[in-house]
Write an enzyme that holds these catalytic residues in place. Sequence first.
Site, PDB file in Angstrom:
ATOM      1  CE  LYS A 113      36.706  25.809  47.732  1.00 42.42           C
ATOM      2  NZ  LYS A 113      37.024  27.207  47.615  1.00 42.42           N
ATOM      3  CE1 TYR A 140      32.445  29.015  40.515  1.00 39.35           C
ATOM      4  CE2 TYR A 140      33.475  27.902  42.190  1.00 39.35           C
ATOM      5  CZ  TYR A 140      33.332  28.884  41.211  1.00 39.35           C
ATOM      6  OH  TYR A 140      34.636  29.431  41.022  1.00 39.35           O
ATOM      7  CE1 TYR A 163      34.872  34.479  40.235  1.00 39.33           C
ATOM      8  CE2 TYR A 163      35.069  34.490  42.631  1.00 39.33           C
ATOM      9  CZ  TYR A 163      34.800  33.762  41.562  1.00 39.33           C
ATOM     10  OH  TYR A 163      35.102  32.506  41.395  1.00 39.33           O
ATOM     11  CG  ASP A 197      33.590  19.790  42.666  1.00 35.62           C
ATOM     12  OD1 ASP A 197      34.354  19.947  43.611  1.00 35.62           O
ATOM     13  OD2 ASP A 197      33.384  20.860  41.764  1.00 35.62           O
TER      14      ASP A 197
END
Length: 438
Positions: free
Chosen positions: A288, A158, A30, A259
């Site tokens: 993760k 997200y 980003y 998620d």
Amino acid sequence: MTEAQFPGPAWQDFERDWQAFEQAHVWHPYAPMFGADAPYPVASAEGVRLKLEDGRELIDGMASWWSVIHGYNHPRLNQALSDQMQQMSHVMFGGLTHKPAAGLAARLIDLTPEPLKHVFFCDSGSVAAEVAIKMALQFWQAQARPEKHRLLTIRHGYHGDTFGAMAVCDPVSGMHHMFSAVLPKHLFAEAPTAKVDADWNESQIADFSRLIKTHAHEIAAVILEPIVQGAGGMRIYCPEFLRQVRGLCDAHDVLLICDEIATGFGRTGRMFACEHAGISPDVMCLGKALTGGVMSMAATLATSKVCEGIHADGKGVLMHGPTFMANPLACAVASASIDLLLESDWQKRVLAIESQLKDELIPCAALPQVADVRVIGAIGVVEMVEAVDVAEMQERFVDRGVWLRPFGKLVYIMPPYVIEPDELSQLTTAMCDMAKRR
Ligand SMILES: Cc1ncc(COP(=O)(O)O)c(C=O)c1O
């Protein structure tokens, strides 16, 4: 490699000043290619500490984007990697298989809520979300209901940076709105505002309920982050919302994808966040902390109902297959990480972190420049009234020997579970002092 062996101009620039070279040629997340703030060079990491090239040490409050739950350079995880490396680092998963993949699948099936029984291994969280979406679309295609191809989600979510995942990220406040013209148009319900069940009332689910009732004929699945919405705003919401979502999905013939990429493996105080609501999804995404933050790996789990549904077309071929699917090193280290977690007193540790975060962060809520403070498990969030200057704040944090990376208005912490109370206090003190200075 020496200059004589590799005499290209880029190599010469690298040898002259590798950090300047890196900044001129390598993208960061980003960030622009040109003119980005210089990243901090890390030489090594150990336990909860990052060691910078200039010798400074930082206490890590980010767990490398929430993945390094056991701390860095853990001997058990290193051993698992080196043992597996002696056998094979990688083989393709098409037409071949191996014990590390089967062993990890067995652990995941036992660990996740019933009735998740089937595992697709992939290489990142975003891809795990893509695979979950494909499962849902293929499920309905195989039922001869191809019109059920839209997704319903909640605002502030997200799910990753690939196109399918971006299409279910918050379309307004999320980071992907510049792509909205080319993304499939899904349905977004208002996110709940009640943080705990005590604040629940039916208005919390009204918008979601209206959308699912009106569009059930075209909705393949609901996808959401259970209990904690991460990169879309670090929001915490009450379990009752999730229970109602599960009920509405069942009532309207819609699959539920949870998620758990950010929340899985104990981060919220439960092994999986959907356990707060006592529900189980049809499809679950993990990533993760799956490998203890050592390697890139993710997984999408599905129930037998979903798999049998996909098979209703007579073939059942799930159309996905990454090159590094079920990489044996990643499988081995993920299994070792899960074993380590289960052998540890993780729940006690996470709850101790939670109570310390509450004690040390909640006082900031009284500051006029702070909009909200919220804590669940090993997650603490100080939401400021105004957006923070990330580069400036980060420099101050680094000067104080801590590593935190705020975004937008959010200054938050998600440390490794092995952090000691005095180390955690250094992080929370830095957060509160920053909040006071603004
Ligand atoms: C809930 C959630 N889903 C998906 C992703 C994407 O994972 P990755 O960055 O591994 O692609 C993230 C990453 O922050 C996440 O928090």
